[in-house]
Design an enzyme around this catalytic site. Sequence first.
Site, PDB file in Angstrom:
ATOM      1  N   ASP A  46      -5.954  -1.062  -0.154  1.00 28.60           N
ATOM      2  CA  ASP A  46      -7.316  -0.677   0.248  1.00 28.60           C
ATOM      3  C   ASP A  46      -8.257  -1.856   0.274  1.00 28.60           C
ATOM      4  O   ASP A  46      -9.321  -1.804   0.899  1.00 28.60           O
ATOM      5  CB  ASP A  46      -7.880   0.380  -0.706  1.00 28.60           C
ATOM      6  CG  ASP A  46      -7.341   1.737  -0.365  1.00 28.60           C
ATOM      7  OD1 ASP A  46      -6.157   1.989  -0.633  1.00 28.60           O
ATOM      8  OD2 ASP A  46      -8.101   2.542   0.214  1.00 28.60           O
TER       9      ASP A  46
ATOM     10  N   ALA B 149      -7.232   3.553   3.937  1.00 30.20           N
ATOM     11  CA  ALA B 149      -8.280   2.572   4.244  1.00 30.20           C
ATOM     12  C   ALA B 149      -8.606   2.450   5.744  1.00 30.20           C
ATOM     13  O   ALA B 149      -9.779   2.557   6.134  1.00 30.20           O
ATOM     14  CB  ALA B 149      -7.895   1.220   3.645  1.00 30.20           C
TER      15      ALA B 149
HETATM   16  O1  MRU Z   1      -7.114   7.733  -1.947  1.00 32.32           O
HETATM   17  P1  MRU Z   1      -6.425   7.475  -0.627  1.00 32.32           P
HETATM   18  O2  MRU Z   1      -5.466   8.549  -0.245  1.00 32.32           O
HETATM   19  O3  MRU Z   1      -7.415   7.150   0.456  1.00 32.32           O
HETATM   20  O4  MRU Z   1      -5.584   6.168  -0.908  1.00 32.32           O
HETATM   21  C1  MRU Z   1      -4.834   5.595   0.132  1.00 32.32           C
HETATM   22  C2  MRU Z   1      -4.015   4.445  -0.304  1.00 32.32           C
HETATM   23  O5  MRU Z   1      -4.008   4.074  -1.454  1.00 32.32           O
HETATM   24  C3  MRU Z   1      -3.239   3.725   0.763  1.00 32.32           C
HETATM   25  O6  MRU Z   1      -2.085   3.169   0.233  1.00 32.32           O
HETATM   26  C4  MRU Z   1      -4.132   2.604   1.332  1.00 32.32           C
HETATM   27  O7  MRU Z   1      -5.325   3.111   1.812  1.00 32.32           O
HETATM   28  C5  MRU Z   1      -3.460   1.853   2.397  1.00 32.32           C
HETATM   29  S1  MRU Z   1      -3.497   2.790   3.889  1.00 32.32           S
HETATM   30  C6  MRU Z   1      -2.700   2.070   5.139  1.00 32.32           C
END
Ligand code: MRU
Length: 363
Positions: A244, A55
């Site tokens: 996210d 995120a």
């Molecule tokens: O699909 P992604 O790899 O973007 O998903 C990322 C996540 O689910 C993380 O846990 C989330 O973005 C938190 S990042 C600090």
Amino acid sequence: MEIDGTPYRTIWVEEPGKSVGIIDQTKLPHRFETVTLTSMDDAAHAISEMLVRGAPLIGATAAYGMALAVNEDASDAGLAAAYKALYATRPTAVNLRWALDQMQEVLGDLPETDRAAKAWSRAAEICDDDVEISKNIGRHGLKIIEALAAGKATGEPVNILTHCNAGWLATVDWGTATAPIYMAYEKGIDVHVWVDETRPRNQGASLTAWELGRHGVKHTLIADNTGGHLMQHGLVDLCIVGTDRTTATGDVCNKIGTYLKALAAHDNDVPFYVALPSTTIDWTVSDGVREIPIEQRGGTELTRIAGRLADGSVAEVDIAPEGVAVRNDAFDVTPARLVTGLITERGTCPASEEGLRQLFEKS
Ligand code: MRU
């Protein structure tokens, strides 16, 4: 954080006012490659194809995407088109909207000729702020790890389970879930991380395991289905995951499978913390399960898998019957009642509207 002793961020300016560098995360863990972004389309592609992901990093890349867009067309219509194109790249992480709004806010009232300089400086600020936010999350989360370490016999590590990659690769630096872990490691606390592989894209296996390993933090990769079993046997002291999108009431939306880990943690009295920058709070949403848009991704993420062959080349293979029906929800929502606490840059609070308001009322 460090890659074999060299400090890195996940995004940086390559040529001031002209181009941005990123790590191509689709190539990890087998190859470390960087990519130069020189246009808004490059930035949008990097987000939608997940060269960058996580995120906070999605938000940071979108901010630079706006700066690149202003280079191409600094008019109001140009800004609006760039906002729309970047906003469409991924639906769940609210940092994307937050970063685009920040850019729109500072650029909208400026004369066109002043927009480029401002866009590049605001994007850089967003990145620097993200690093500070992550460090503060680390400082607050460290206290939780220190308390657990104090109750351990000599030679016994604090065992922390994490899901997906909420590490430095998902932010500009330090990570959210991993920031307290890196700080504990720097302080000489014996920490060990259980890394969920995180099917179907395997962000745990390919990214979290890679970054912890490169930095020197002890960790063990586990299948996604293993966490509950380890908790039943007293082998998990603490779970820390990222998010996210966090609702105003403390529900958290994170990588698919997070909810099942929270249920298992609840059943086994294992503390389940979520680490987040305030940029992932969506104050307009109160019911995470019903209101947060969940990204639906392509079926090939489930039916195909990529890996390194004996000759060093990377190849993809099919692992399911041809033509099988597939559903691929990329995120799920963990209700606030299953979350022990939210670790933010302003401190740790209960996962509730009151808890969040106490920390962020004035923001
Ligand atoms: O699909 P992604 O790899 O973007 O998903 C990322 C996540 O689910 C993380 O846990 C989330 O973005 C938190 S990042 C600090």
